[in-house]
Design a protein around this motif. Structure first.
Motif, short mmCIF file in Angstrom:
data_model
loop_
_atom_site.label_atom_id
_atom_site.label_comp_id
_atom_site.label_asym_id
_atom_site.label_seq_id
_atom_site.Cartn_x
_atom_site.Cartn_y
_atom_site.Cartn_z
N PHE A 105 0.85 -1.21 0.00
CA PHE A 105 0.00 0.00 0.00
C PHE A 105 0.88 1.25 0.00
O PHE A 105 0.63 2.21 -0.73
CB PHE A 105 -0.92 0.01 1.23
CG PHE A 105 -2.03 -1.01 1.19
CD1 PHE A 105 -3.09 -0.88 0.29
CD2 PHE A 105 -2.04 -2.09 2.07
CE1 PHE A 105 -4.13 -1.79 0.27
CE2 PHE A 105 -3.09 -3.01 2.05
CZ PHE A 105 -4.12 -2.87 1.15
N ASN A 168 -6.90 -4.66 -3.33
CA ASN A 168 -7.51 -3.73 -2.37
C ASN A 168 -7.06 -2.29 -2.53
O ASN A 168 -7.64 -1.40 -1.92
CB ASN A 168 -7.25 -4.21 -0.94
CG ASN A 168 -8.21 -5.30 -0.52
OD1 ASN A 168 -9.38 -5.04 -0.28
ND2 ASN A 168 -7.74 -6.54 -0.50
N LEU A 170 -6.74 -0.94 -5.71
CA LEU A 170 -7.34 -0.45 -6.95
C LEU A 170 -8.52 0.47 -6.62
O LEU A 170 -9.36 0.14 -5.78
CB LEU A 170 -7.82 -1.60 -7.83
CG LEU A 170 -6.74 -2.53 -8.37
CD1 LEU A 170 -7.37 -3.61 -9.25
CD2 LEU A 170 -5.68 -1.76 -9.16
N GLY A 171 -8.57 1.60 -7.28
CA GLY A 171 -9.67 2.54 -7.04
C GLY A 171 -9.44 3.46 -5.87
O GLY A 171 -10.24 4.37 -5.64
N THR A 172 -8.38 3.23 -5.11
CA THR A 172 -8.06 4.13 -4.00
C THR A 172 -7.07 5.20 -4.49
O THR A 172 -6.54 5.11 -5.59
CB THR A 172 -7.42 3.37 -2.82
OG1 THR A 172 -6.06 3.03 -3.15
CG2 THR A 172 -8.19 2.09 -2.50
N LEU A 174 -4.18 5.45 -3.71
CA LEU A 174 -2.83 4.86 -3.77
C LEU A 174 -2.54 4.22 -5.11
O LEU A 174 -1.39 3.87 -5.39
CB LEU A 174 -2.68 3.80 -2.67
CG LEU A 174 -2.98 4.26 -1.24
CD1 LEU A 174 -2.90 3.08 -0.28
CD2 LEU A 174 -2.04 5.38 -0.82
#
Lengths: 270, 270
Positions: A105, A168, A170-172, A174
């Protein structure tokens, strides 16, 4: 080369720190500083979010530190990654960051922000069978960018992620740009049905579909599936690559084990 | 009301089919047809992708069928969901589809395509303690849209998902529009650190952030966390809602259990 160790996820075992200190004492090319935060404990985490964030921000801002080494994985770096990246002090940009697993992350967010990061062994790996070699490999790369530490078939730019962590993030905020990336993935302690489901998710991403290729590291400690799953991990990854128009580049030499190699992100760190 | 049962994920247990048949035999308001595909087995799945897809497409296209009932969850409906939605025959649009858990991949895609779907108990639930009541509840809703079967605090439009399934369908072609939705989530057999990680992922979605509110059903059979996680499931969901500007609406009466209620998607099906 002054290397600071912090633990953005779970608590570092003191015996791991001792054994890594002993390895470093035999070398003349680096100095290691374990931040006291590494040994805090708060439920699942190496201290509350505030303490993990403060330690990370402290070493990022310290101009005397050349490298930040994430102590171990587990879970929790995502809870502080956004705040860690805000209003970066200049010294944060003059160092290299390394870790893997849950630290992905942070690697993703730091790389996206323009900092130098690498996937590679962490201090707690010293407790694995053959773990001293993993730590020496990481230090060889920190101290002298030893090409022998690198995953041997890397094409630049490259990135490496634990598959579940990748899914987890993806789409954040980060999520990095995957265009033309040699994307290495691995996983640990999952059932094969979860690997299949996660590949469905990851391979659907338009961003991920822009990679140069996906290569599969080791998928270790697979939790038994009852009944047995129909495919093995390589067939799963290849199928979702095929379905999604992604080139599958075969196996990669990374994983949750002592043989895990270094993968610098992007082109600048090699 | 003619209801066809197919198994897009895992194999239905024959004893579950027998017990559901016995329940239906006592009722005058519905007729049940178990497609033979329900009992196929291919590794993890109720037959190969082709067989599961063919059975689903067959009952979707059959004008004599009023409802399609997914036999059970497990894993695998995502592998055929895209193909199931292609070139829909007219009769597919004149029926209602119900299931939960892994069937959420299909519910999402079918709803997005404009078909009537509902979260609700499935045939294999008859094997749970008190499972007959769950099956009767599903049939009451199928046959006469009994409002007593519904989750009691629904605001329209509503949707319900297993949290892990929801996380894995974000960014795929199955992802529906969450604007103004009363979004109910639940999960089963996960560690709390996974719930936290999945909420991080789900709550980061700009689409999910458009919901009216998130409500939390039951999180059951939680796998032990070592050490204990710092938060319970309600605190986890509330925290990620708070961090993401999503209204948290409290608990919901859904879950992987015999008390699981019906949640029709959208406004048209109530």
């Amino acid at each position: 080369m002054r290397i600071a160790v912090v633990a953005p996820s779970c608590t570092l075992k003191p015996e791991a720190a001792e054994r890594v200190r002993a390895i470093v004492a035999q070398r003349a090319d680096c100095e290691l500083l374990f931040h006291p935060q590494c040994f805090l404990s708060h439920g699942h985490f190496a201290g509350p979010d505030e303490a993990r964030l403060a330690a990370l921000r402290e070493v990022m801002a310290d101009p005397s530190i050349d490298a930040v080494w994430f102590a171990r994985g587990g879970y929790g770096s995502n809870r502080i990654a956004g705040a860690a990246l805000a209003d970066l002090p200049d010294p944060a940009r003059a160092k290299i960051y390394m870790g893997y697993s849950d630290a992905g992350f942070l690697l993703a967010g730091l790389h996206k922000t323009g900092l130098d990061v690498a996937w590679g062994p962490m201090p707690q790996d010293v407790l694995r069978t053959g773990g001293e070699a993993a730590v020496e490999r990481a230090l060889d790369w920190f101290a002298r960018r030893d090409p022998a530490a690198l995953e041997p078939a890397l094409q630049q730019p490259a990135m490496a992620f634990n598959l579940t962590v990748l899914s987890n993030l993806l789409g954040t905020t980060l999520e990095p740009d995957f265009a033309d990336v040699d994307l290495l993935i691995e996983d640990v302690s999952e059932q094969l049905y979860r690997i299949d489901r996660t590949m469905f998710h990851v391979a659907a991403s338009p961003n991920v579909r822009r990679v140069a290729r996906i290569r599969l590291g080791r998928v270790s400690d697979i939790i038994a599936n009852d009944p047995e799953f129909a495919l093995d991990e390589a067939a799963i990854v290849q199928e979702w690559c095929d379905r999604s128009g992604i080139a599958y580049g075969g196996r990669a030499d990374i994983g949750h084990d002592a043989a895990n190699r270094v993968v610098p992100f992007g082109a600048r760190s090699c």
